[in-house]
Design an enzyme around this catalytic site. Structure first.
Site, PDB file in Angstrom:
ATOM      1  N   GLU A   1      33.008  39.697  48.167  1.00  0.00           N
ATOM      2  CA  GLU A   1      34.217  38.577  48.400  1.00  0.00           C
ATOM      3  C   GLU A   1      35.637  39.724  49.001  1.00  0.00           C
ATOM      4  O   GLU A   1      35.253  40.546  49.131  1.00  0.00           O
ATOM      5  CB  GLU A   1      34.573  38.109  47.138  1.00  0.00           C
ATOM      6  CG  GLU A   1      34.768  38.764  46.030  1.00  0.00           C
ATOM      7  CD  GLU A   1      34.965  38.104  44.501  1.00  0.00           C
ATOM      8  OE1 GLU A   1      34.026  37.207  44.464  1.00  0.00           O
ATOM      9  OE2 GLU A   1      35.902  38.514  44.152  1.00  0.00           O
TER      10      GLU A   1
ATOM     11  N   HIS B   1      53.430  48.686  48.017  1.00  0.00           N
ATOM     12  CA  HIS B   1      52.872  49.213  49.192  1.00  0.00           C
ATOM     13  C   HIS B   1      51.497  50.126  48.981  1.00  0.00           C
ATOM     14  O   HIS B   1      50.597  50.303  49.717  1.00  0.00           O
ATOM     15  CB  HIS B   1      53.534  49.993  50.315  1.00  0.00           C
ATOM     16  CG  HIS B   1      54.971  49.256  50.789  1.00  0.00           C
ATOM     17  ND1 HIS B   1      54.550  48.403  51.751  1.00  0.00           N
ATOM     18  CD2 HIS B   1      55.917  49.372  50.457  1.00  0.00           C
ATOM     19  CE1 HIS B   1      55.838  47.902  52.059  1.00  0.00           C
ATOM     20  NE2 HIS B   1      56.760  48.369  50.982  1.00  0.00           N
TER      21      HIS B   1
END
Lengths: 381, 290
Positions: free
Chosen positions: B209, B247
């Site tokens: 996935e 990030h």
């Protein structure tokens, strides 16, 4: 759970990381008062939980009360990436000699915490990671060995820094690592970590995302995560204990697993558009699926519902009872197609059929969605 | 033949006295699994489904000769029970529960690798060898004996693929759920290696996935080591991107994680990429699998 910047800055400050003087404003008057206490110039930062906030206009620098009033009014009346601004962080404006980056996360593949540092802090850090990976240094922490300060010093030496900066920065790395452990952080990040003209370091931004599965044991003195969900349908999903994502199509979806739900959306997306993603996980009961039906039906202009469940850990015959009870009580007219396989499947099919649900007994989700498409096409014709 | 479970596998169920533990014990026994005992601290001396319950793993191992364990322990107690199980000498552990704190999983993984324990999960449906036995929650009706191996990140999609194959008269050698959490106890490549070595497996299906970098890393292993045909499906092309902040995750992963990126890496390794689950039947037919 993602904390707001102002909440994370408080935690950083309590853990001896230097942060700017600041206050949280809920009105323009608040903002004027806080700025007066701090002294101009100040920076106004919209407190919304999205990335790329600065580039979307959510950060404004002002140098007097008139500018502040105008900027605060415009922030409070604007939306940042679809979210309205309810709180503004009013911050001392810090003089910048250089912007650094530091972040701690868990590397999913190695299964270890990783500390990342760069001398190229700022909004373009991800670009830097792609174009000049040598400007980012990383170190993995072996969980059976733990973190020691020399690891931070080694990491910073790799960036070619002077000893004075290595000493002050490695202290902050140690503090942030402790925070990441104590608060069970998935991400703890400072970007930028500012070097001031006098050589001191200060965290002018703070990101802290806490592992939802660990929330009950760290007991944060903060509003709980349900209140943080902006979308009312998604909030309702969290309340009843399912994952619900609001989408803009018209086919409702109830699935018993994330993978199955994603695959169902992929297949629906070929010819139709999903109205939502809903995944129950392993906790199906009659009552839960009744509530799932209620939630999915809250979406206006729904054309049909697709139910895709497997009876492995889930008692799907119980789930079917909840669906049928909802259909009967609310006289649901839109077509409902169900694919339900696994333990007690025959019993489940009987219950679904008693509520007028179209039951598909083949394994492939495609077959069921094809059936749904045929029913809808027939109605139109 | 099969991987991980065979005739010598003697299973204990941890958390056997719980609601899910007792129901699943019933299904595992009915499928022919050698469930020899259960563990729930404080409930020793009782029985569940005719299976003796012990207070500790050590005692269960001593009394029953158990060599494998499946977990239905509440998430908050899994780390503790896991360490106890490894100390007691069990070498195969299946961790079914979801919502285990990731930092607990980090510790579990590190300890299991150090002690040479093969562990799967968390958030896994477990392992099923058609017609032989199962550890976990996979619903037996969807599986049929045969020679295709399945490894899935998602529980429900492992049932879907097995079901489609069984309907097409293609059986499975072993079906393995590797777990759906961001950190899992064993990575995809390690499980592929077992299938490559298994004489009872002719081909392997990877059900992946979107997110993480399991499939990309596995592609490296496939191009270096796999000689058997491999097909892969990646769910989540139309899944909305989460509202991302910070990030650090993106920097660690680089370009990994997207459906297209995974497809590209897998194709480069010679894997047949399936755009949708239903195409697995044609792929099996093409390779004359059974």
């Amino acid at each position: 759970m993602r904390l707001h910047e102002y909440e994370a800055l408080d935690i950083f400050e309590q853990n001896r990381i230097p942060v700017p003087r600041r206050g949280v404003a809920e009105t323009v008057d608040d903002a004027i008062r806080i700025a007066g206490e701090i002294g101009y110039p100040v920076v106004l930062k919209a407190q919304v939980l999205v990335g790329g906030r600065g580039l979307a206009g959510g950060i404004k620098s002002v140098s007097n009360p008139d500018e502040l009033e105008e900027a605060a009014e415009s922030l409070f009346s604007s939306e940042i990436k679809g979210l309205s601004v309810r709180k503004i962080l009013v911050c001392e404006k810090v003089d910048i000699a250089k912007e650094l980056y530091m972040g701690i996360t868990i590397d999913g593949y190695s299964g270890q915490p990783v500390i990342l540092v760069s001398t190229e802090g700022g909004v373009l850090i991800e670009e830097t990671a792609k174009t000049s990976p040598e400007k980012i240094a990383a170190i993995h922490i072996d969980p059976s060995f733990g973190y020691y300060p020399y690891q931070a010093r080694t990491l910073l030496r790799r960036l070619g820094l002077q000893q004075q900066l290595i000493t002050t920065w490695s202290d902050i790395i140690g503090q942030l690592y402790n925070i990441s452990v104590r608060y069970e952080a998935l991400i703890a990040e400072i970007n930028p970590l500012v070097v001031m003209p006098n050589g001191g370091l200060i965290a002018v931004d703070a990101v802290l995302e806490i592992d939802d599965s660990a929330l009950s044991r760290i007991r944060l003195p903060l509003p709980d995560r349900i209140e943080r969900i902006e979308n009312p349908l998604e909030r309702r999903g969290r309340e009843i204990g399912v994952t619900y994502v609001d989408l803009d199509g018209d086919i409702g979806l109830i699935s018993s697993g994330a993978g199955l739900g994603m695959a169902s959306m992929d297949i629906i997306g070929q010819k139709m558009r999903p109205a939502n993603f809903l995944e129950t996980g392993g906790g199906i009961t009659a009552d839960l699926l009744y509530k799932c039906m209620e939630l999915v039906m809250m979406k206006p202009d729904l054309k049909a519902i697709f139910i895709n469940v497997y009876g492995g850990i889930n008692p799907i015959h119980e789930g079917a009872k909840g669906v049928v009870r909802y259909i009967k009580e609310h006289n649901v007219k839109i077509p409902i197609v169900a694919k339900a396989l696994g333990n007690r499947q025959e019993e489940t099919w009987e219950i679904f059929r008693s509520g007028g649900v179209h039951v598909v007994t083949e394994a492939a989700t495609e077959k069921a969605i094809e059936k749904l498409y045929e029913i809808l096409s027939g109605q139109r014709g | 033949m099969s991987i991980l479970i065979d005739d010598s596998t003697r299973v204990i169920v941890q958390g056997i006295t719980g609601r899910i533990g007792s129901v699943q014990t019933h299904w595992m026994l009915q499928y022919g699994t050698k469930v020899v005992g259960g563990v729930t601290p404080g409930k020793g001396g009782t029985t569940v489904e005719g299976v003796p319950v012990f207070d500790s793993v050590e005692e269960a191992v001593r009394e029953t000769g158990a060599n494998a364990s499946v977990f239905f322990v509440p998430a908050a107690f899994v780390l503790d029970a896991f360490l106890e199980t490894i100390e007691a000498g069990i070498k195969l552990i299946v961790v079914v529960p979801e919502h285990i704190p990731v930092r607990d999983v980090v510790k579990m993984r590190s300890f299991a690798l150090e002690r040479g324990v093969f562990a799967l999960g968390p958030t896994t449906p477990g392992i099923l060898v058609p017609g032989k036995g199962k550890m976990g929650i996979m619903p037996a009706s969807l599986f049929a004996p045969g020679r295709v191996g399945i490894i899935s990140r998602s529980g429900t999609l492992s049932y879907e693929f097995a079901g489609i194959l069984s309907e097409s008269k293609v059986g499975q050698s072993t079906v393995v759920g590797m777990g759906a959490d961001p950190v899992v106890l064993r990575n995809l490549a390690d499980i592929l290696e077992l299938f490559q070595e298994d004489e009872g497996t002719d081909a392997v299906i990877i059900v992946g996935e979107v997110g993480g970098e399991q499939e990309e890393k596995a592609a490296g292993f496939i191009s270096r080591k796999m000689t058997k045909p491999v097909a892969a499906y990646i769910a989540g092309r139309y899944s909305p991107q989460g509202k991302r902040m910070g990030h650090a995750g993106a920097i660690v992963r680089g370009s990994s994680g997207t459906v297209d990126g995974k497809h590209e890496a897998l194709r480069a390794a010679g894997v047949e990429v399936l755009e949708s689950p239903i195409y697995v039947a044609q792929w099996a037919k093409k390779h004359k699998l059974r």
